[in-house]
Design a protein around this motif. Structure first.
Motif, PDB file in Angstrom:
ATOM      1  N   ILE A  44      -0.772   4.649  -0.628  1.00 22.38           N
ATOM      2  CA  ILE A  44      -1.849   4.204   0.254  1.00 22.38           C
ATOM      3  C   ILE A  44      -1.793   2.707   0.488  1.00 22.38           C
ATOM      4  O   ILE A  44      -1.474   1.931  -0.417  1.00 22.38           O
ATOM      5  CB  ILE A  44      -3.217   4.575  -0.355  1.00 22.38           C
ATOM      6  CG1 ILE A  44      -3.279   6.088  -0.580  1.00 22.38           C
ATOM      7  CG2 ILE A  44      -4.363   4.117   0.534  1.00 22.38           C
ATOM      8  CD1 ILE A  44      -4.077   6.493  -1.753  1.00 22.38           C
ATOM      9  N   TYR A  45      -2.130   2.322   1.714  1.00 23.12           N
ATOM     10  CA  TYR A  45      -2.334   0.921   2.058  1.00 23.12           C
ATOM     11  C   TYR A  45      -3.764   0.805   2.548  1.00 23.12           C
ATOM     12  O   TYR A  45      -4.245   1.647   3.303  1.00 23.12           O
ATOM     13  CB  TYR A  45      -1.360   0.469   3.153  1.00 23.12           C
ATOM     14  CG  TYR A  45      -1.296  -1.035   3.247  1.00 23.12           C
ATOM     15  CD1 TYR A  45      -0.380  -1.756   2.493  1.00 23.12           C
ATOM     16  CD2 TYR A  45      -2.176  -1.740   4.061  1.00 23.12           C
ATOM     17  CE1 TYR A  45      -0.334  -3.139   2.548  1.00 23.12           C
ATOM     18  CE2 TYR A  45      -2.135  -3.122   4.123  1.00 23.12           C
ATOM     19  CZ  TYR A  45      -1.213  -3.814   3.366  1.00 23.12           C
ATOM     20  OH  TYR A  45      -1.173  -5.185   3.421  1.00 23.12           O
ATOM     21  N   LEU A  58      -7.476  -3.295  -6.290  1.00 20.96           N
ATOM     22  CA  LEU A  58      -6.036  -3.088  -6.466  1.00 20.96           C
ATOM     23  C   LEU A  58      -5.663  -3.090  -7.937  1.00 20.96           C
ATOM     24  O   LEU A  58      -4.835  -2.281  -8.386  1.00 20.96           O
ATOM     25  CB  LEU A  58      -5.242  -4.154  -5.701  1.00 20.96           C
ATOM     26  CG  LEU A  58      -5.279  -4.051  -4.177  1.00 20.96           C
ATOM     27  CD1 LEU A  58      -4.606  -5.264  -3.547  1.00 20.96           C
ATOM     28  CD2 LEU A  58      -4.654  -2.758  -3.688  1.00 20.96           C
ATOM     29  N   GLU A  59      -6.265  -3.985  -8.707  1.00 19.52           N
ATOM     30  CA  GLU A  59      -6.003  -4.032 -10.148  1.00 19.52           C
ATOM     31  C   GLU A  59      -6.490  -2.752 -10.832  1.00 19.52           C
ATOM     32  O   GLU A  59      -5.797  -2.186 -11.685  1.00 19.52           O
ATOM     33  CB  GLU A  59      -6.660  -5.261 -10.773  1.00 19.52           C
ATOM     34  CG  GLU A  59      -6.346  -5.452 -12.235  1.00 19.52           C
ATOM     35  CD  GLU A  59      -4.862  -5.592 -12.534  1.00 19.52           C
ATOM     36  OE1 GLU A  59      -4.418  -5.075 -13.592  1.00 19.52           O
ATOM     37  OE2 GLU A  59      -4.132  -6.196 -11.727  1.00 19.52           O
ATOM     38  N   GLU A  60      -7.671  -2.292 -10.457  1.00 20.19           N
ATOM     39  CA  GLU A  60      -8.227  -1.060 -11.024  1.00 20.19           C
ATOM     40  C   GLU A  60      -7.315   0.131 -10.707  1.00 20.19           C
ATOM     41  O   GLU A  60      -6.993   0.935 -11.584  1.00 20.19           O
ATOM     42  CB  GLU A  60      -9.620  -0.813 -10.444  1.00 20.19           C
ATOM     43  CG  GLU A  60     -10.244   0.507 -10.836  1.00 20.19           C
ATOM     44  CD  GLU A  60     -11.530   0.789 -10.097  1.00 20.19           C
ATOM     45  OE1 GLU A  60     -12.025   1.919 -10.219  1.00 20.19           O
ATOM     46  OE2 GLU A  60     -12.048  -0.092  -9.375  1.00 20.19           O
ATOM     47  N   VAL A  68      -1.252   1.933  -4.624  1.00 24.87           N
ATOM     48  CA  VAL A  68      -2.075   1.393  -3.543  1.00 24.87           C
ATOM     49  C   VAL A  68      -1.728  -0.079  -3.362  1.00 24.87           C
ATOM     50  O   VAL A  68      -1.669  -0.837  -4.322  1.00 24.87           O
ATOM     51  CB  VAL A  68      -3.588   1.523  -3.852  1.00 24.87           C
ATOM     52  CG1 VAL A  68      -4.426   1.031  -2.677  1.00 24.87           C
ATOM     53  CG2 VAL A  68      -3.964   2.954  -4.211  1.00 24.87           C
ATOM     54  N   ALA A  69      -1.506  -0.466  -2.127  1.00 24.84           N
ATOM     55  CA  ALA A  69      -1.307  -1.870  -1.772  1.00 24.84           C
ATOM     56  C   ALA A  69      -2.349  -2.211  -0.723  1.00 24.84           C
ATOM     57  O   ALA A  69      -2.977  -1.326  -0.141  1.00 24.84           O
ATOM     58  CB  ALA A  69       0.103  -2.084  -1.224  1.00 24.84           C
ATOM     59  N   TRP A  90       6.102  -1.347   8.368  1.00 25.57           N
ATOM     60  CA  TRP A  90       7.249  -1.770   7.568  1.00 25.57           C
ATOM     61  C   TRP A  90       7.202  -1.139   6.177  1.00 25.57           C
ATOM     62  O   TRP A  90       8.197  -0.599   5.698  1.00 25.57           O
ATOM     63  CB  TRP A  90       7.301  -3.292   7.467  1.00 25.57           C
ATOM     64  CG  TRP A  90       8.520  -3.761   6.732  1.00 25.57           C
ATOM     65  CD1 TRP A  90       9.755  -3.983   7.250  1.00 25.57           C
ATOM     66  CD2 TRP A  90       8.617  -4.030   5.324  1.00 25.57           C
ATOM     67  NE1 TRP A  90      10.617  -4.380   6.253  1.00 25.57           N
ATOM     68  CE2 TRP A  90       9.945  -4.415   5.065  1.00 25.57           C
ATOM     69  CE3 TRP A  90       7.711  -3.978   4.269  1.00 25.57           C
ATOM     70  CZ2 TRP A  90      10.387  -4.743   3.785  1.00 25.57           C
ATOM     71  CZ3 TRP A  90       8.164  -4.300   2.995  1.00 25.57           C
ATOM     72  CH2 TRP A  90       9.476  -4.677   2.768  1.00 25.57           C
ATOM     73  N   LEU A  91       6.045  -1.215   5.535  1.00 22.84           N
ATOM     74  CA  LEU A  91       5.932  -0.680   4.175  1.00 22.84           C
ATOM     75  C   LEU A  91       6.140   0.823   4.127  1.00 22.84           C
ATOM     76  O   LEU A  91       6.822   1.343   3.237  1.00 22.84           O
ATOM     77  CB  LEU A  91       4.571  -1.031   3.571  1.00 22.84           C
ATOM     78  CG  LEU A  91       4.397  -2.468   3.124  1.00 22.84           C
ATOM     79  CD1 LEU A  91       2.957  -2.734   2.727  1.00 22.84           C
ATOM     80  CD2 LEU A  91       5.329  -2.799   1.980  1.00 22.84           C
TER      81      LEU A  91
END
Length: 101
Positions: A44-45, A58-60, A68-69, A90-91
């Motif tokens: 996921i983004y 994001l850390e969690e 996830v990014a 791109w990702l």
């Protein structure tokens, strides 16, 4: 009538190999969607207007083992939307060529 429960332990459902863009993922419904998609194996983004909230989420998710990014983006600003779409394209192309890296 039999009730079907959908959850992280349900082997009939899988999003492994799938990618998703979820906007507004640091709160509310967006946050819940990310966690559910991630439990089913999706990459996921997400984006948020708030860097601090995004970093915390994001850390969690990283601690939870989710892929996830994300980035800061105000979707009301066309230039930021365009940049978001370029980044995501791109990702996700990279992810399709090199899954799991």
């Amino acid at each position: 009538m039999e009730q079907i429960e959908i959850g992280s332990g349900d082997a009939r459902w899988s999003l492994k190999g799938m990618s998703a863009l979820v906007t507004g993922g640091t709160r509310g419904i967006g946050h819940a969607i990310i966690e559910e998609f991630a439990r089913f194996g999706a990459v996921i983004y997400t984006c948020s207007r708030n860097q601090k909230e995004l970093d915390e989420c994001l850390e969690e998710w990283k601690r939870m083992g989710f892929r996830v990014a994300g980035s800061v983006c105000d979707l009301s600003v066309r230039a930021q939307r365009d940049k978001l779409m370029e980044t995501v394209a791109w990702l996700f192309q990279w992810e399709n060529q090199y899954p799991g890296e």
